[in-house]
Each structure stands twice: as C-alpha cells, then as structure tokens.
Design an enzyme around this catalytic site. Structure first.
Site, short mmCIF file in Angstrom:
data_model
loop_
_atom_site.label_atom_id
_atom_site.label_comp_id
_atom_site.label_asym_id
_atom_site.label_seq_id
_atom_site.Cartn_x
_atom_site.Cartn_y
_atom_site.Cartn_z
N ASP A 68 0.86 -1.17 0.00
CA ASP A 68 0.00 0.00 0.00
C ASP A 68 0.90 1.22 0.00
O ASP A 68 1.83 1.33 0.81
CB ASP A 68 -0.96 0.02 1.19
CG ASP A 68 -2.21 0.82 0.84
OD1 ASP A 68 -2.90 0.47 -0.13
OD2 ASP A 68 -2.48 1.84 1.51
N PHE A 150 3.91 5.24 -13.55
CA PHE A 150 2.44 5.24 -13.46
C PHE A 150 2.04 6.18 -12.35
O PHE A 150 2.90 6.77 -11.66
CB PHE A 150 1.91 3.81 -13.23
CG PHE A 150 2.24 3.25 -11.86
CD1 PHE A 150 1.32 3.34 -10.82
CD2 PHE A 150 3.47 2.65 -11.61
CE1 PHE A 150 1.62 2.83 -9.56
CE2 PHE A 150 3.77 2.14 -10.35
CZ PHE A 150 2.84 2.24 -9.33
N TYR A 152 1.27 8.99 -9.95
CA TYR A 152 1.69 10.39 -9.80
C TYR A 152 3.11 10.64 -10.33
O TYR A 152 3.64 11.74 -10.13
CB TYR A 152 1.65 10.78 -8.32
CG TYR A 152 0.27 10.79 -7.70
CD1 TYR A 152 -0.51 11.95 -7.71
CD2 TYR A 152 -0.27 9.65 -7.11
CE1 TYR A 152 -1.78 11.97 -7.12
CE2 TYR A 152 -1.53 9.66 -6.52
CZ TYR A 152 -2.27 10.82 -6.53
OH TYR A 152 -3.53 10.84 -5.96
P1 ITT Z 1 -3.44 -2.38 -5.44
O1 ITT Z 1 -4.15 -1.96 -4.17
O2 ITT Z 1 -4.24 -3.31 -6.28
O3 ITT Z 1 -2.04 -2.84 -5.19
P2 ITT Z 1 -3.68 0.45 -6.09
O4 ITT Z 1 -3.38 1.22 -7.34
O5 ITT Z 1 -5.08 0.54 -5.54
O6 ITT Z 1 -3.25 -1.06 -6.36
P3 ITT Z 1 -2.70 1.70 -3.67
O7 ITT Z 1 -3.97 1.39 -2.92
O8 ITT Z 1 -1.41 1.46 -2.98
O9 ITT Z 1 -2.62 0.87 -5.02
O10 ITT Z 1 -2.87 3.17 -4.19
C1 ITT Z 1 -1.86 4.04 -4.30
C2 ITT Z 1 -2.05 4.99 -5.46
O11 ITT Z 1 -0.90 5.84 -5.39
C3 ITT Z 1 -2.00 4.31 -6.83
O12 ITT Z 1 -3.25 4.09 -7.40
C4 ITT Z 1 -1.22 5.33 -7.64
O13 ITT Z 1 -2.09 6.31 -8.12
C5 ITT Z 1 -0.29 5.95 -6.63
N1 ITT Z 1 1.01 5.29 -6.62
C6 ITT Z 1 1.37 4.16 -5.94
N2 ITT Z 1 2.65 3.85 -6.20
C7 ITT Z 1 3.10 4.79 -7.03
C8 ITT Z 1 4.33 5.01 -7.66
O14 ITT Z 1 5.36 4.18 -7.50
N3 ITT Z 1 4.46 6.08 -8.45
C9 ITT Z 1 3.43 6.93 -8.65
N4 ITT Z 1 2.22 6.78 -8.11
C10 ITT Z 1 2.05 5.72 -7.30
#
Ligand code: ITT
Length: 195
Positions: A68, A150, A152
C-alpha cells in the site's frame, strides 16, 4: 520462489518483478481467479496493506505480500496519503488525481512543495505477518512531465534528480531509489535470511 503479489495494479507488478528479479515467481490474484476489488477500509497505509495481504492469504492459503503506497505532500498536511488511489474519483484515474493535486497545490503559493512516496509492504510468510517500509523523497512539480512509470510519477520530482519527474527518468533509476524498491529489497533480504 513462488509467491502471490496481492495487487491489481500492473505498474506495481512490473516494478516488483524487476526489483525482486528472477529468484521470484510473482503470481497475481487475477491469475488465481480472484478478481473482486478488495475494500481498503483502513485509515493508514499499514492497515490497508495488511487488509490486502490477509484477504489474499485467507482466500488462497499461499505465501503472499501486498503493497500500500501513498503520496504525502507536506503543505497539504500529508494528503493525498492513504487516499492516493481515489483522490479525485472512485476510479483510480491517474490523470484526474494529478490534476486535483496540482489544483490543490495552487492554493498554497510560496509554500514548500516537498513530498514523499511511502510504501508499506505486508508479507504473510508461513502464516506469520511481517512488515517492510520504504520512502522516496522529492517535491511536486508545477506541471506534469514524462510518460514513464504510473500514477503520480509525472508530477513527482525526486531530490536525487531535481531536474526531472520520475516519469522522465529510466525505470531502473526509479526501482533503485524508490519507496517500493526499498521496501521490496528489505522483504527479499528478510526472506533470504529466514526461508
Ligand atoms: P493495489 O491496491 O491493487 O495494489 P492500487 O493502485 O489501488 O493497487 P494503492 O492502494 O497502494 O494501489 O494506491 C496508491 C495509489 O498511489 C495508486 O493508485 C497510484 O495512483 C499511486 N502510486 C502508488 N505507487 C506509485 C508510484 O510508485 N508512483 C506513482 N504513483 C504511485
């Protein structure tokens, strides 16, 4: 080593495969027929990371881990933080999330634009839970740039390379220095010592 990565985010999966290397065979919930959304009802990254890993472990009984991640912006009091995925809409819309972030930042002229990504990885190994963390320091750009990565990445400028957004830098740079790189390498080290 075969292990389930409890994610539906293809960007995270691509990075994790690269970071962990050929010693790991990552299996996704979708490949196991688990396609429902896991509700992230926690109020912290730690809680949501555990919710995802525990759900997949309860469904499969397999060793697994979840990630997360949140983007914490200082002048916004740590927002979007745990709400990063659904900041603008319910739909994981990366462009809308960045647009909302840039417009919120416009309301804080002259303030520092410092920020960090923070990842919390929960591993469930032989039924026991272990937690690993990593962060990546930087600042929020005035506008989007680049097409790599991807989420941000087009608005996040790492302190280590202050003239470019992460989306303009090679994926190898991101994986070496990122929140996810640090957390997953800590997990791999732990596994190398305990399996
Ligand atoms: P899962 O829960 O299925 O793993 P998710 O996209 O819902 O995928 P998160 O709940 O961790 O993941 O949400 C974090 C959000 O933050 C994600 O949707 C991205 O928009 C952003 N994010 C996460 N990691 C990132 C990264 O390495 N670089 C840029 N943005 C990121």
């Amino acid at each position: 080593m075969k292990i389930v990565f409890a994610t539906a985010n293809v960007g995270k999966l691509r990075e994790a495969s690269e970071i962990l290397g050929s010693g790991f065979e990552l299996v996704t919930p979708a490949e196991l027929g688990i396609t429902e959304d896991i509700e992230e009802t926690g109020s912290t990254l730690e809680e949501n990371s555990a919710i995802k890993a525990e759900y997949i472990h309860s469904r499969t009984g397999m060793d697994c881990f979840a990630d997360d991640t949140g983007l914490e912006v200082d002048c916004l009091g740590g927002a979007p933080g745990v709400h990063s995925a659904r900041y603008a809409t319910e739909g994981h819309d990366f462009q809308a999330n960045m647009d909302k972030l840039l417009s919120e930042m416009a309301g804080h002229p002259g303030e520092p634009r410092t920020a960090r990504f923070r990842s919390v990885v929960t591993l469930i190994w032989k039924g026991e839970k272990h937690v690993f963390e990593g962060s990546f320091e930087g600042s929020i750009a005035e506008k989007k740039a680049g097409s790599g990565g991807f989420g941000y990445d087009p608005v996040f400028v790492p302190d280590l390379c202050p003239d470019h957004s992460v989306a303009e830098l090679p994926e190898s740079f991101k994986n070496e220095h990122s929140h996810r790189g640090k957390a997953l390498r800590a997990m791999a080290l732990w596994l190398s010592e305990h399996r």
